[in-house]
Design a protein around this motif. Sequence first.
Motif, PDB file in Angstrom:
ATOM      1  N   ARG B 132     -20.196 -67.677 -41.429  1.00 46.91           N
ATOM      2  CA  ARG B 132     -19.912 -66.286 -41.131  1.00 46.91           C
ATOM      3  C   ARG B 132     -21.255 -65.578 -41.107  1.00 46.91           C
ATOM      4  NH1 ARG B 132     -14.836 -64.363 -42.942  1.00 46.91           N
ATOM      5  NH2 ARG B 132     -14.546 -62.228 -42.223  1.00 46.91           N
ATOM      6  N   LEU B 133     -21.666 -65.125 -39.928  1.00 46.49           N
ATOM      7  CA  LEU B 133     -22.980 -64.497 -39.799  1.00 46.49           C
ATOM      8  C   LEU B 133     -22.847 -62.988 -39.830  1.00 46.49           C
ATOM      9  CD1 LEU B 133     -24.347 -66.585 -36.787  1.00 46.49           C
ATOM     10  CD2 LEU B 133     -24.736 -67.011 -39.206  1.00 46.49           C
ATOM     11  N   ASP B 134     -23.901 -62.318 -40.330  1.00 44.70           N
ATOM     12  CA  ASP B 134     -23.948 -60.856 -40.218  1.00 44.70           C
ATOM     13  C   ASP B 134     -24.384 -60.507 -38.803  1.00 44.70           C
ATOM     14  OD1 ASP B 134     -23.271 -60.401 -42.878  1.00 44.70           O
ATOM     15  OD2 ASP B 134     -25.339 -60.774 -43.509  1.00 44.70           O
ATOM     16  N   PRO B 135     -23.640 -59.632 -38.136  1.00 42.22           N
ATOM     17  CA  PRO B 135     -24.075 -59.237 -36.791  1.00 42.22           C
ATOM     18  C   PRO B 135     -25.424 -58.537 -36.860  1.00 42.22           C
ATOM     19  CG  PRO B 135     -21.847 -58.455 -37.269  1.00 42.22           C
ATOM     20  CD  PRO B 135     -22.421 -58.934 -38.550  1.00 42.22           C
ATOM     21  N   PRO B 136     -26.221 -58.619 -35.794  1.00 42.39           N
ATOM     22  CA  PRO B 136     -27.544 -57.993 -35.815  1.00 42.39           C
ATOM     23  C   PRO B 136     -27.454 -56.472 -35.759  1.00 42.39           C
ATOM     24  CG  PRO B 136     -27.090 -58.890 -33.637  1.00 42.39           C
ATOM     25  CD  PRO B 136     -25.956 -59.310 -34.518  1.00 42.39           C
ATOM     26  N   THR B 137     -28.470 -55.804 -36.291  1.00 45.46           N
ATOM     27  CA  THR B 137     -28.589 -54.346 -36.192  1.00 45.46           C
ATOM     28  C   THR B 137     -30.019 -54.030 -35.758  1.00 45.46           C
ATOM     29  OG1 THR B 137     -29.386 -54.093 -38.444  1.00 45.46           O
ATOM     30  CG2 THR B 137     -26.987 -54.070 -38.134  1.00 45.46           C
ATOM     31  N   LEU B 138     -30.305 -52.756 -35.548  1.00 41.52           N
ATOM     32  CA  LEU B 138     -31.653 -52.372 -35.119  1.00 41.52           C
ATOM     33  C   LEU B 138     -32.705 -52.745 -36.151  1.00 41.52           C
ATOM     34  CD1 LEU B 138     -31.335 -48.892 -33.371  1.00 41.52           C
ATOM     35  CD2 LEU B 138     -32.237 -50.999 -32.400  1.00 41.52           C
ATOM     36  N   THR B 139     -32.321 -52.750 -37.424  1.00 38.08           N
ATOM     37  CA  THR B 139     -33.308 -53.092 -38.453  1.00 38.08           C
ATOM     38  C   THR B 139     -33.221 -54.564 -38.863  1.00 38.08           C
ATOM     39  OG1 THR B 139     -31.717 -52.200 -40.030  1.00 38.08           O
ATOM     40  CG2 THR B 139     -33.576 -50.799 -39.454  1.00 38.08           C
ATOM     41  N   GLU B 140     -32.069 -55.196 -38.564  1.00 37.31           N
ATOM     42  CA  GLU B 140     -31.896 -56.630 -38.855  1.00 37.31           C
ATOM     43  C   GLU B 140     -31.802 -57.333 -37.517  1.00 37.31           C
ATOM     44  OE1 GLU B 140     -31.784 -59.072 -40.716  1.00 37.31           O
ATOM     45  OE2 GLU B 140     -30.696 -58.810 -42.602  1.00 37.31           O
ATOM     46  N   ASN B 141     -32.934 -57.330 -36.778  1.00 41.35           N
ATOM     47  CA  ASN B 141     -32.862 -57.695 -35.369  1.00 41.35           C
ATOM     48  C   ASN B 141     -33.495 -59.048 -35.039  1.00 41.35           C
ATOM     49  OD1 ASN B 141     -35.420 -56.943 -35.856  1.00 41.35           O
ATOM     50  ND2 ASN B 141     -35.556 -55.384 -34.255  1.00 41.35           N
ATOM     51  N   ALA B 142     -33.330 -60.008 -35.927  1.00 44.21           N
ATOM     52  CA  ALA B 142     -33.832 -61.353 -35.638  1.00 44.21           C
ATOM     53  C   ALA B 142     -33.085 -61.916 -34.435  1.00 44.21           C
ATOM     54  CB  ALA B 142     -33.632 -62.255 -36.852  1.00 44.21           C
ATOM     55  N   SER B 143     -33.695 -62.888 -33.777  1.00 49.08           N
ATOM     56  CA  SER B 143     -33.056 -63.515 -32.614  1.00 49.08           C
ATOM     57  C   SER B 143     -31.811 -64.286 -33.058  1.00 49.08           C
ATOM     58  CB  SER B 143     -34.031 -64.472 -31.929  1.00 49.08           C
ATOM     59  OG  SER B 143     -34.210 -65.639 -32.730  1.00 49.08           O
ATOM     60  N   ASP B 144     -30.960 -64.582 -32.090  1.00 51.52           N
ATOM     61  CA  ASP B 144     -29.721 -65.307 -32.398  1.00 51.52           C
ATOM     62  C   ASP B 144     -29.997 -66.630 -33.114  1.00 51.52           C
ATOM     63  OD1 ASP B 144     -28.266 -63.322 -31.206  1.00 51.52           O
ATOM     64  OD2 ASP B 144     -28.095 -64.354 -29.276  1.00 51.52           O
ATOM     65  N   TRP B 145     -30.971 -67.366 -32.571  1.00 52.62           N
ATOM     66  CA  TRP B 145     -31.247 -68.677 -33.153  1.00 52.62           C
ATOM     67  C   TRP B 145     -31.819 -68.548 -34.559  1.00 52.62           C
ATOM     68  CZ3 TRP B 145     -30.311 -73.192 -34.406  1.00 52.62           C
ATOM     69  CH2 TRP B 145     -31.266 -74.090 -34.865  1.00 52.62           C
ATOM     70  N   HIS B 146     -32.705 -67.561 -34.774  1.00 52.63           N
ATOM     71  CA  HIS B 146     -33.281 -67.325 -36.084  1.00 52.63           C
ATOM     72  C   HIS B 146     -32.173 -67.014 -37.101  1.00 52.63           C
ATOM     73  CE1 HIS B 146     -36.809 -66.301 -38.531  1.00 52.63           C
ATOM     74  NE2 HIS B 146     -36.025 -65.415 -39.115  1.00 52.63           N
ATOM     75  N   ARG B 147     -31.226 -66.174 -36.669  1.00 50.96           N
ATOM     76  CA  ARG B 147     -30.100 -65.778 -37.518  1.00 50.96           C
ATOM     77  C   ARG B 147     -29.258 -67.001 -37.898  1.00 50.96           C
ATOM     78  NH1 ARG B 147     -28.290 -60.816 -38.176  1.00 50.96           N
ATOM     79  NH2 ARG B 147     -29.957 -60.306 -36.744  1.00 50.96           N
ATOM     80  N   LEU B 148     -28.967 -67.818 -36.875  1.00 51.92           N
ATOM     81  CA  LEU B 148     -28.128 -68.989 -37.124  1.00 51.92           C
ATOM     82  C   LEU B 148     -28.861 -69.987 -38.020  1.00 51.92           C
ATOM     83  CD1 LEU B 148     -25.520 -70.526 -36.460  1.00 51.92           C
ATOM     84  CD2 LEU B 148     -26.693 -71.495 -34.480  1.00 51.92           C
ATOM     85  N   ARG B 149     -30.133 -70.213 -37.730  1.00 52.71           N
ATOM     86  CA  ARG B 149     -30.886 -71.177 -38.529  1.00 52.71           C
ATOM     87  C   ARG B 149     -30.993 -70.732 -39.981  1.00 52.71           C
ATOM     88  NH1 ARG B 149     -36.933 -72.911 -36.927  1.00 52.71           N
ATOM     89  NH2 ARG B 149     -37.148 -70.693 -37.317  1.00 52.71           N
ATOM     90  N   GLY B 150     -31.176 -69.420 -40.175  1.00 58.54           N
ATOM     91  CA  GLY B 150     -31.244 -68.892 -41.541  1.00 58.54           C
ATOM     92  C   GLY B 150     -29.957 -69.171 -42.304  1.00 58.54           C
ATOM     93  N   ALA B 151     -28.827 -68.951 -41.641  1.00 63.56           N
ATOM     94  CA  ALA B 151     -27.541 -69.186 -42.306  1.00 63.56           C
ATOM     95  C   ALA B 151     -27.350 -70.667 -42.607  1.00 63.56           C
ATOM     96  CB  ALA B 151     -26.413 -68.666 -41.419  1.00 63.56           C
ATOM     97  N   LEU B 152     -27.774 -71.530 -41.671  1.00 62.94           N
ATOM     98  CA  LEU B 152     -27.661 -72.974 -41.912  1.00 62.94           C
ATOM     99  C   LEU B 152     -28.527 -73.383 -43.097  1.00 62.94           C
ATOM    100  CD1 LEU B 152     -27.724 -74.246 -38.209  1.00 62.94           C
ATOM    101  CD2 LEU B 152     -25.862 -74.630 -39.840  1.00 62.94           C
ATOM    102  N   ARG B 153     -29.726 -72.819 -43.171  1.00 66.04           N
ATOM    103  CA  ARG B 153     -30.642 -73.179 -44.257  1.00 66.04           C
ATOM    104  C   ARG B 153     -30.126 -72.714 -45.610  1.00 66.04           C
ATOM    105  NH1 ARG B 153     -36.594 -71.890 -41.794  1.00 66.04           N
ATOM    106  NH2 ARG B 153     -36.955 -73.922 -40.834  1.00 66.04           N
ATOM    107  N   ARG B 154     -29.456 -71.559 -45.603  1.00 70.58           N
ATOM    108  CA  ARG B 154     -28.901 -71.108 -46.877  1.00 70.58           C
ATOM    109  C   ARG B 154     -27.831 -72.084 -47.365  1.00 70.58           C
ATOM    110  NH1 ARG B 154     -29.932 -66.207 -44.594  1.00 70.58           N
ATOM    111  NH2 ARG B 154     -27.881 -65.984 -43.638  1.00 70.58           N
ATOM    112  N   GLN B 155     -27.082 -72.645 -46.400  1.00 73.31           N
ATOM    113  CA  GLN B 155     -26.023 -73.584 -46.794  1.00 73.31           C
ATOM    114  C   GLN B 155     -26.597 -74.960 -47.129  1.00 73.31           C
ATOM    115  OE1 GLN B 155     -21.986 -74.785 -44.551  1.00 73.31           O
ATOM    116  NE2 GLN B 155     -22.132 -72.689 -45.285  1.00 73.31           N
ATOM    117  N   ARG B 156     -27.679 -75.343 -46.480  1.00 74.96           N
ATOM    118  CA  ARG B 156     -28.268 -76.665 -46.720  1.00 74.96           C
ATOM    119  C   ARG B 156     -29.778 -76.543 -46.862  1.00 74.96           C
ATOM    120  NH1 ARG B 156     -25.626 -80.991 -42.685  1.00 74.96           N
ATOM    121  NH2 ARG B 156     -23.469 -80.334 -42.769  1.00 74.96           N
TER     122      ARG B 156
END
Lengths: 644, 644
Positions: B132-156
């Motif tokens: 479950r990803l947080d949708p991007p905002t103007l201040t949380e504006n990482a790229s889609d892949w960066h966002r997904l990779r971050g979430a994967l890394r938190r899990q593993r």
Amino acid sequence: MQQYTVTFLPDNIRITVPAGTSLLEAAAWAGVGVKSTCGGQGTCKRCIVRVKDGHVTAEGNSLPATMRAKGYALACRTQVAGQVTVEIPPEARLVEHRVLLRDEGPAAEGKEKEDLLGGRPIRPLCEAVRLRLDPPTLTENASDWHRLRGALRRQRPDEDFAIGLSALQELAEGLRRADWQVKVVLTSFNTTGQVIRVAPADAPGVYGLAVDLGTTTVAAALVDLERGEVLGQGGTYNRQARFGDDIISRIIHADTKEEGLHELRKAALASINEVAADLLAKCRVAPEEVVAAVVAGNTTMSHLFLGLTPKYIRLQPYIPTTAEYPLLRASEVGLNIHPAAPVLVFPSVASYVGGDIVSGTLFTRLGHSDELVLFVDIGTNGEMVLGNREWLMACACSAGPAFEGAGITCGMRAMEGAIERVEIDPATSEVRVKVIGNTRPVGICGSGLIDALAKLRRAGILDRMGNFMPEKGGRRLRRGEEGYEFVLAWKEETGTGKDIVLTEGDVKNLLRSKGAVFAGIRSLLKTLDLPQEAIDKIVIAGGFGNYLNIDNAVEIGLLPDLPREKYRFAGNTSLKGAVQVLLCRDAWEEALEIGRKMTYLELSVGNLFMEEFVSALFLPHTDLELFPSLIGERKGGSNSWPGV
Amino acid sequence: MQQYTVTFLPDNIRITVPAGTSLLEAAAWAGVGVKSTCGGQGTCKRCIVRVKDGHVTAEGNSLPATMRAKGYALACRTQVAGQVTVEIPPEARLVEHRVLLRDEGPAAEGKEKEDLLGGRPIRPLCEAVRLRLDPPTLTENASDWHRLRGALRRQRPDEDFAIGLSALQELAEGLRRADWQVKVVLTSFNTTGQVIRVAPADAPGVYGLAVDLGTTTVAAALVDLERGEVLGQGGTYNRQARFGDDIISRIIHADTKEEGLHELRKAALASINEVAADLLAKCRVAPEEVVAAVVAGNTTMSHLFLGLTPKYIRLQPYIPTTAEYPLLRASEVGLNIHPAAPVLVFPSVASYVGGDIVSGTLFTRLGHSDELVLFVDIGTNGEMVLGNREWLMACACSAGPAFEGAGITCGMRAMEGAIERVEIDPATSEVRVKVIGNTRPVGICGSGLIDALAKLRRAGILDRMGNFMPEKGGRRLRRGEEGYEFVLAWKEETGTGKDIVLTEGDVKNLLRSKGAVFAGIRSLLKTLDLPQEAIDKIVIAGGFGNYLNIDNAVEIGLLPDLPREKYRFAGNTSLKGAVQVLLCRDAWEEALEIGRKMTYLELSVGNLFMEEFVSALFLPHTDLELFPSLIGERKGGSNSWPGV
């Protein structure tokens, strides 16, 4: 469906198209470049052509009746309905762009090489290993790849080696054609050497292609990776231009037209492949000898090049698919070089600070500087980076393409026929212009526009708010259809047979563009709580930058009023950074670091930028304290500006 | 060029082709399967069709005048010269092959799953992670892949993650369509998780495709990687058959015909894609849900599948391009599954011991056995592996396709209409046959041929050297055009209206085939200085193996005379090994190990094989000591062989 032949003059190029095809599309199919900024919406009016003969139908042809009577028509809104002969007037022709690659002024051979490497040792992305293999026998019957890998390992015991499908497909014949005495071209990432190519031991060099994929132009350099030399450079305009001049109209095309993304991807590839083919032919290098490519482009260009949707770059909150691109192969990307060649695409920082800026930052060594450096790249957009060895902050402002000639009545790119310098006699308001290629002028480009603004202001023909002063303009200032306009060249002097003018609307457009750039710089400084004077060095990059007259740019309030010796022109830093990565793989690691380390300042958050922008919509600014040298000059009443 | 319509009966399929096109090519273009073993050389005479109407020209039509008078013609040597109607007789039709996948006999669900994994824990090649990803905002504006990779890394936290171009191209829309609640399908090699697919969190399963790419047949299994289950299986004949039945004629086609390699690659892909499409439709799985494929095939098939030239596999010293294949993606290979799906191709051992044997060795766990195991795979070629947990040795003998029906007058593959069992009354020489599908026979397949040889020998109609004994054959033994022939079915009983016979030439062919297999086994044993009795277990693999009557196979000297309880049938071990890799990535490491560890015995070196081969050209062998059970039976004069 009925097919008709369209003949394009003056090149006399013919193409057969179905009835109903627009003249703009027909020109695109025929490879005849016709300008278009709005993506065929009928609004930019840059695609005006003249129907000399034959049948056409027009849909929403919004040209004045007098023009229509002479056969003028908007190519995008005019459809083929019979055999047609069409003339493309000079101002609508999309001719080869003057692409500035080499630095101006004398640069010693030795110095250039040192510059390209930024002091790093040569450690190219790909290198050749020469090997003599034992031919297989019934008892020594390992596979070709096993044999090759074994020989590589004996020469480099600490590395492992891998091979991809396209190199494998060539391997059996390659080894036997070379009679087992081979040159193996390798690229290394981590500790695994990837075999790209197996050629006979006496095959010529190892080459790489550096590409600057700009919104307007595509520039490329062919690099000899063994000798560490740039063999040649070339450029062309970006074939995507027929889908719109600026980034936003291209994103809209990709998003709204079926196949739009595919068309834009193909156009980007065609542009690169064409400039690469010319370059290779000139340097007598075969495509399969080019074994690596490095591409720098803004985020949208990089996305379009790889077939990634740019849709969410345009929509709030402006999110690209990715900031870092996977390591790709030429075959999957579509570049016409060796299919197994690695293709590196520079990482972006954000949607509007892309790989071209990372490449420029790499090349200008901002991240190594003890001094505070401002890097400004004014192209179709304006991007700037402020920083030193400890931190880097970047922002992008939608300067718009006015300095590239778009949205300006007689604007054009910096190519043959463009007015690039303007002088105005303050006493008589008479004008002298310098034209690229020394031909009759057909329009005015960015540096000419900056000159014009500065000189008009100095002559008092423009006031500080950008309004024309009728009492000062003399015979050249007149009322046009949309307010006042100033005639830079009379129709008798031009290549188009029409006056070249600067309108009130053009001036407002230019003020918005220059105001955005200046406000971007101010926003960076204010966010960091730094005074303008803290900047130790300003590096100006981009093709545009090479023509720029700093004094005039300061006078109109485009660039900050700092001692002129702090200014440097760096040329096409996007391309130069790409060359650097080809010659030194450590530079690639640094580029990735820069992309990750750089802080992005989103100017649409908060009021900071908007306040700065409003203040910068004057000539030069509401706050004259920011322009001390200007005040000094004004006070002295001198007219001794360093002129043209 | 003049175009004509060819109509193929009985299916009434029409195609328009240029004048001069051979009927064989026309049939291929029309998708009408016509047998051909020789690659269109006019020598195999399997493509006999009947021209019912219209104009043709013939070039070297070497059929007897009586047949030609009835309209029979070699499709490969007959060219279209007008509108033509052609009938494909049953014996020339290339119909769907009976592909044996499931083991015969009752197998409990639980047992089957355990078998497939060989006792390993399920650790599939690809797995799904739900995020479950947080949708991007103007201040949380990482790229889609960066966002997904971050979430994967938190899990593993211990893994890094990467993404390729095709997955990246889908990412932006994929995340937004799923409203940022996603199922990410990953595959892991080393410690980097590769993102293959991003789907909505509630998207159905994660599937893999296992493929056995055989010279004759292509079999596939669809595997649910989350549940560890085989969802379905299917098979078809290899579309390459129209370029020749056996490996050598395909290599020649690839090497000598322009586009030959490309045609063979396309045909292999078409075969796999077709069987996969049927399987997916049957199981209601979408192609993009299939996120991994594992392919096992012999060395030539694997080379052709990947577009690698097989030329040097055929020429001394028999060198393949590679024994291990790079990790590939479905898009670069051309499989119609998810484009980013990894495709693993089983490693080979040598030019004639391929990935199918490595897969079979993996599945049958030879490398884990304390006992000495002989693994025999009799397909178009005969390959065998002897070994245990300490060592593995393999060889391949060119058994030829006789047991697949090729090179035998009335031979055919094991499909509907094939005689698969033969009984002969020793007293009357009368015959009873069992036909696949219980229809009228149109030919005889491998198991029928083994039965026929054994029964003819037992009835004394064949002597030990394979000669017919005219005094014993009764009315069924007669003189044909090429010597004696034995009638297995009279034309009144057959589906072709022609007698089904076994000729003296056929018997010699079969002796060569069975002799090669037996000599291969003997060569392995002799090289290792082991007696036949040292073998603890014999595993018979291949579609062929499932029909095989062991007693008859021993009686003709195809397989060693060992206690029948030592024999096991393992079915399609090539496919089962591929399923195992899909379900357990550790099995892939083991497969690579097997490929590297296995010793290859090249039978063309030295005289060992040739001597053994000559001795094995008898029924059963020159050395009867090797067949003790046979001697016992003979001595007892009993006729109590376990029959059909």
